[in-house]
Design an enzyme around this catalytic site. Structure first.
Site, short mmCIF file in Angstrom:
data_model
loop_
_atom_site.label_atom_id
_atom_site.label_comp_id
_atom_site.label_asym_id
_atom_site.label_seq_id
_atom_site.Cartn_x
_atom_site.Cartn_y
_atom_site.Cartn_z
N SER A 53 0.82 -1.21 0.00
CA SER A 53 0.00 0.00 0.00
C SER A 53 0.86 1.25 0.00
CB SER A 53 -0.90 0.00 1.24
OG SER A 53 -1.50 1.26 1.44
N TYR A 91 -2.31 -0.01 10.06
CA TYR A 91 -2.49 -0.61 8.74
C TYR A 91 -1.20 -0.47 7.93
CZ TYR A 91 -3.93 -1.09 3.88
OH TYR A 91 -4.01 -1.46 2.56
#
Length: 336
Positions: A127, A152
């Site tokens: 990501s 995350y």
């Protein structure tokens, strides 16, 4: 090829599976149908895939070690695209354990499965959030990413490090893809663009964080899928000696590579909202709010390495992509 796609009922997994099947591959898809967002949407994606020749679906939670082990003992795969993960920056503030179970434990289970058979290539989703507090733009895979600002992001960076270790120890060809704000039809309801379209369509206000002073490298789903497919057929060779390597940087001998997949064109949030308004033919009522914990000001992908190695860079304009999403949204939800 016989390809395992984890998270096949997810946004990217669904689109990727359709593409792989249309290219003549067989796809074995797994997903645990997490309740993080509307399970009905995930089931509807699966319903689009299940009539396809060459597609097999199994309900499976990647954090279940025994189930993953059994999968790799009973099925053989030429390649794996690992997309299953607990997504969402803000949700990680509320439920950190899910990120450890799915993103870390689940990924190690998949890597352990790769040790049981000869997999030609493992491609996994990382990501843009790994760039965290970085201020230099555009973001390059050669940048230091040791300062994530959300759990995350930290889980995704951890996956990159673990993947490199497995590639080094067991000679597994591995490529990680740092996705930048993926959007498009069949997208995730927790994403800002989906929430904006939903709220504006229903004459509800939208929440605009950091008072609109943010920008994102929005990347259309078809570009993401094209990037994945090209990379999938281009496993890293040994040793990796990229000309983009920073001076005096350690030289990894693993068959391991990272790429950004982004539109390399940040869009200011307020302009993005204008594009949504135009596509809907309605004006948004904006609730201007401060920056939320875990958010970053800007994302901006340097895709020079992707272009050099596989000859592709995303280029779908935000105006085109949002129009396609609004068209799907209205058809799916039966709105005019």
């Amino acid at each position: 090829m016989n390809i395992l796609v984890t998270g096949v009922a997810g946004f990217i997994g669904y689109h990727l599976a359709k593409r792989l099947l249309s290219d003549g591959n067989t796809v074995y898809g797994i997903d645990n149908l997490s309740t993080y967002y509307d399970v009905g949407l995930k089931k509807d994606r699966l319903a689009q895939l299940q009539p396809e020749a060459g597609f097999t679906y199994q309900f499976l939670d990647i954090s279940d070690r025994a189930s993953v082990l059994h999968l790799f003992q009973t099925q053989t795969f030429d390649a794996i695209v690992h997309l299953a993960a607990q997504a969402g920056v803000r949700h990680s503030l509320k439920d950190p354990w899910t990120y450890i179970d799915s993103n870390l434990t689940g990924f190690v289970n998949i890597l352990e499965g790769c040790r049981l058979q000869t997999v030609q290539h493992l491609v996994f989703a990382s990501s843009s959030s790994v760039y965290g507090a970085n201020t230099k733009v555009p973001f390059s895979t050669q940048d230091n990413v040791d300062y994530p600002v959300s759990l995350y992001a930290a889980s995704k960076r951890s996956c990159e490090l673990i993947a490199h270790t497995y590639s080094h120890l067991y000679a597994i060809p591995v490529t990680g893809l740092r996705f930048f704000t993926v959007y498009g039809p069949w997208g995730r309801p927790d994403m800002a663009y989906f929430k904006f379209v939903q709220a504006i369509s229903n004459n509800q206000p939208i929440e605009v964080y950091n008072f609109g002073q943010m920008s994102r490298d929005f990347t259309y789903i078809d570009d993401i899928v094209e990037g994945i497919v090209r990379v999938l057929h281009h496993p890293p060779q040994q040793p990796v000696m990229a000309e983009f390597q920073a001076p005096n940087a350690p030289q990894s001998q693993a068959r391991y590579k990272l790429y950004n997949i982004g539109n390399h064109h940040p869009v200011e949030l307020l302009y993005f909202i204008e594009v949504v308004e135009k596509a809907l033919g309605k004006t948004a009522e904006k609730r201007l709010l401060p920056m939320q914990a875990g958010d970053v000001h800007t994302t901006y992908a340097d895709v020079a390495e992707l272009m050099q190695d596989v000859g592709f860079q995303p280029a779908t304009p935000i105006e085109t992509g949002i129009a396609q999403f609004v068209q799907w949204y209205r058809a799916y939800y039966g709105e005019s």
